[in-house]
Each structure stands twice: as structure tokens, then as C-alpha cells.
Design a protein around this motif. Structure first.
Motif, short mmCIF file in Angstrom:
data_model
loop_
_atom_site.label_atom_id
_atom_site.label_comp_id
_atom_site.label_asym_id
_atom_site.label_seq_id
_atom_site.Cartn_x
_atom_site.Cartn_y
_atom_site.Cartn_z
N PHE A 10 9.50 9.97 7.27
CA PHE A 10 10.71 9.92 8.01
C PHE A 10 11.70 9.16 7.67
CE2 PHE A 10 6.91 10.61 10.87
CZ PHE A 10 7.48 11.45 11.83
N ALA A 13 11.67 8.15 12.47
CA ALA A 13 10.72 8.56 13.26
C ALA A 13 10.81 8.47 14.52
CB ALA A 13 9.42 8.02 13.85
N ALA A 359 5.71 14.38 15.67
CA ALA A 359 6.37 13.17 16.14
C ALA A 359 6.73 12.46 17.13
CB ALA A 359 7.83 12.74 15.11
N HIS A 364 13.87 13.44 15.21
CA HIS A 364 13.17 12.90 13.63
C HIS A 364 14.34 13.23 12.48
CE1 HIS A 364 11.87 16.37 13.00
NE2 HIS A 364 10.83 16.89 14.31
N ASP A 366 14.21 13.01 8.14
CA ASP A 366 13.22 13.22 7.16
C ASP A 366 13.87 13.92 6.04
OD1 ASP A 366 11.01 14.68 9.48
OD2 ASP A 366 12.82 15.85 9.92
#
Length: 372
Positions: A10, A13, A359, A364, A366
Motif C-alpha cells: 500500500f 491503505a 483494505a 487505497h 497501491d
């Protein structure tokens, strides 16, 4: 055939905010590695993320929290200082130009350069007149296709040319179609030939056969997937469950492009709102990267979003591979060498999280590190 795997981490996150859009990639600090920007609603935000290669963590810099960038953005150097700026629309009528301050990646200066947009969904930078400096193309969703020529001083109002008054849906990209050294524009509903090669005249030509019944909301990418110099378009249905993906091969200016089905409805792949062609495995051939959305296009329970790539075997057949299956979707994810090691990585963010996801139901951002 080389098989790829990935490690996921992440970048954020619990990212907060809403309607994460305006993704653009560029080397904004001129350190030889790209960063990426993204922004959206939820009070208004525009962030820049820079990978710290010493720690492996990502530093977030706030460009502004004074406005809400829309779906797309572009990075390009319009003021000639050697550093890319950012151009994006907002949830409103304005087109905006952002300049990065010297010695800093936060608190960017911005200027409205045009007012009159309706819903700027697709936006990209491309050198459409061959002068070495990019123009900006904006497509209002279910509306006009516009070409902007930024003046020498990009803080001034930008002149605009209407290429088409109304196009249904979305999905727009620049690519050389009619001539190898001139960029044309390909959309989900037709391609536009840069007739004089300087962006001053555009001729519309047919694209996808009507019987394909493409959903109007698509992503489009174009490249030499056959390795013979002929343009091949990839089209993914981007906003629906049980979406499809097609190849469409160019066969002549007044002919419909020849389709090849890559992903059918029966495969239950949903909302492919990420689409990019890239040599992911460094074998000298292009692969197709895509990822499924959250935001209700999957639900995180019966349909869980995944990140995919498609590669081609020696016999010409295409094969799907799952990169990430962690109940994490993505929207306009981007492929680039973010850590400067010579291989490609992928960054992405949601548009809006599913209530149930990997999540904890939160938005989120990534990072996927690829390996063979």
C-alpha cells in the motif's frame, strides 16, 4: 512465455477523500525517476507521490486542496523549463495548468486557462502538429472533443478548436494510424485523421463494427501488437460487470477495423477501467495490462476485483494472467519504472472503494513490483 508475479504494498491503505482521478506520471523533480499525481473530491485534493528508493516508502506531497480535479490529467513541459507541468480539468467548467515550484514538490501554482468544459473525462497531451511541443486534447463525456494549443506563455487563455461536437461515452487516445510520423486520435466511436499533419483539419473514419455493441464507456490503447507496423487498438469496457475486451486491427481509412475478442462476458471480468500496453516482462513484445474497478462494478463478495495482464504466445494466441487477487480494485492504474531499476512497476488507486475490500472498505493507493 515468461510468467510474471508481483509483490503488493500500500502507498496509502486509508486514503480518504472520494472520486480519485487525475492520474498522471512524470519526472517532476528531474531526478531520473517518475512520480505520479492523483486527486479528486471529498473536500478537494491533489497529491503527488514520490518513491523513496532508500526506504522503499512513498512520500506524499500536497499540490493543492483548493479544488477537485476530474477524471484525467496529463504531464507535459509547456513553459520550456525542462520540467513537466500538469494539465487537468475539474468538476466544473475550468481547464487548469499547474506549475511545480523550484526545489519543492508541494504547493503548486495553478492557473485557469479555459472555461467552458462540461464533464472533462478524457484528457491527454500529444504533439499533434509535429513542432516538438504538446497540444492538449480534452473530451467531455458524452460531449465535445476539443484540441487546445497552449500559447508560449501557458498562463494565458488557451485557444481551442472543436474536433467533434458530440461523441457518446469515452475512451480517447493519440496514435499514428494513417502515417507513421503523424499522430491521429482514436476514440471508442471513430478515429480522427490528422489530415494535414498539423492539427488544423480532422477527418472522421469508422472504427468498431456496430454488431460488437460496445458499451459506450471504454478504455482505448493502441500499439503495434502484431509486430508488423500495423496499428492495433485494444478496447476494454470500463464501467460494467461482465465486461469485454477486443483487439481491433486497422485495415484502411474507410474500413471498419477487424475485431478479435480477447475477454468475453462469460468470463465475469468487470469494469476494466485501467488499460495500458507495455513490455512488462522485458521480452521485447507488448503485453496488455488491465485491472477491475471497485465502486460497485465489483462488490468485493461475489465478484472480487483483480489486476491482470495478457501476453501472447509464439503461436499468436493470447493468454490471461492474474497479477493481483487481493480484493483490491484499481482505476486508471499506470505502468512505469518508478524505482529506476530498469524494469516496470504499476501504481494505481481506486475511484471509490467497495464497502468490502482488501483494505477494510477504505480507499487505497497501491504499488505492484513485478518479477519473473
Amino acid at each position: 512465455m515468461i510468467q510474471l508475479s508481483c509483490s503488493h504494498s500500500f502507498i496509502e491503505a486509508d486514503a480518504g477523500y472520494d472520486a480519485w482521478g487525475a492520474m498522471a506520471v512524470g519526472d517532476f523533480d528531474c531526478d531520473g525517476r517518475p512520480e505520479f499525481v492523483t486527486g479528486g473530491k471529498g473536500g478537494g485534493f491533489f497529491h503527488l507521490y514520490d518513491l523513496n528508493t532508500q526506504t522503499g516508502s512513498w512520500d506524499r506531497h500536497v499540490i493543492t486542496r483548493e479544488l477537485c480535479p476530474s477524471v484525467s490529467a496529463a504531464a507535459t513541459d509547456l513553459d520550456g523549463d525542462g520540467r513537466p507541468e500538469i494539465v487537468c480539468g475539474e468538476w466544473g467548467p475550468r481547464l487548469l495548468w499547474f506549475a511545480c515550484p523550484t526545489g519543492c514538490l508541494a504547493r503548486w501554482e495553478y492557473r485557469p486557462v479555459y472555461e467552458g468544459l462540461t464533464n472533462p473525462h478524457d484528457l491527454f497531451a500529444a504533439d499533434l502538429d509535429g513542432d516538438g511541443r504538446d497540444e492538449i486534447v480534452v473530451r467531455n463525456k458524452d460531449g465535445s472533443l476539443l484540441l487546445f494549443r497552449p500559447p508560449a506563455d501557458p498562463t494565458e487563455t488557451w485557444p481551442v478548436r472543436v474536433i467533434a461536437n458530440r461523441l457518446g461515452g469515452d475512451g480517447t487516445v493519440a496514435a499514428p494510424i494513417a502515417r507513421p510520423d503523424v499522430l491521429d486520435i482514436v476514440t471508442n466511436v471513430g478515429w480522427f485523421e490528422n489530415a494535414r499533419g498539423d492539427g488544423s483539419a480532422w477527418e472522421r473514419h469508422p472504427f468498431a463494427p456496430k454488431e460488437l455493441d460496445l458499451h459506450p464507456e471504454c478504455r482505448v490503447a493502441v500499439g503495434d501488437l502484431d509486430g508488423n507496423g500495423t496499428p492495433v487498438a485494444v478496447v476494454s469496457e470500463s464501467e460494467i460487470p461482465n465486461a469485454r475486451m477486443f483487439l481491433l486491427r486497422y485495415v484502411g481509412p474507410e474500413k471498419l477495423w477487424e475485431p478479435e475478442l480477447l475477454i468475453d462476458r462469460s468470463e465475469h471480468i468487470c469494469g476494466m477501467h485501467s488499460l495500458q500496453l507495455a513490455d512488462l516482462d522485458s521480452d521485447g513484445k507488448l503485453e496488455i495490462f488491465t485491472a477491475e474497478m471497485e465502486n460497485g462494478r465489483t462488490d468485493g463478495v461475489s465478484t472480487k476485483p483483480r489486476w491482470w495482464y495478457l501476453s501472447r504466445s509464439a503461436d499468436g494466441s493470447w493468454h490471461k494472467h492474474v497479477l493481483l487477487d487481493a480484493n483490491l480494485g484499481s482505476h486508471t492504474a499506470s505502468v512505469a519504472d518508478f524505482d529506476g531499476d530498469g524494469s516496470l512497476e504499476i501504481v494505481g488507486k481506486v475511484w471509490r472503494a467497495n464497502k468490502i475490500n482488501g483494505a477494510g472498505g477504505k480507499n487505497h493507493v497501491d504499488f505492484l513490483k513485478l518479477s519473473t
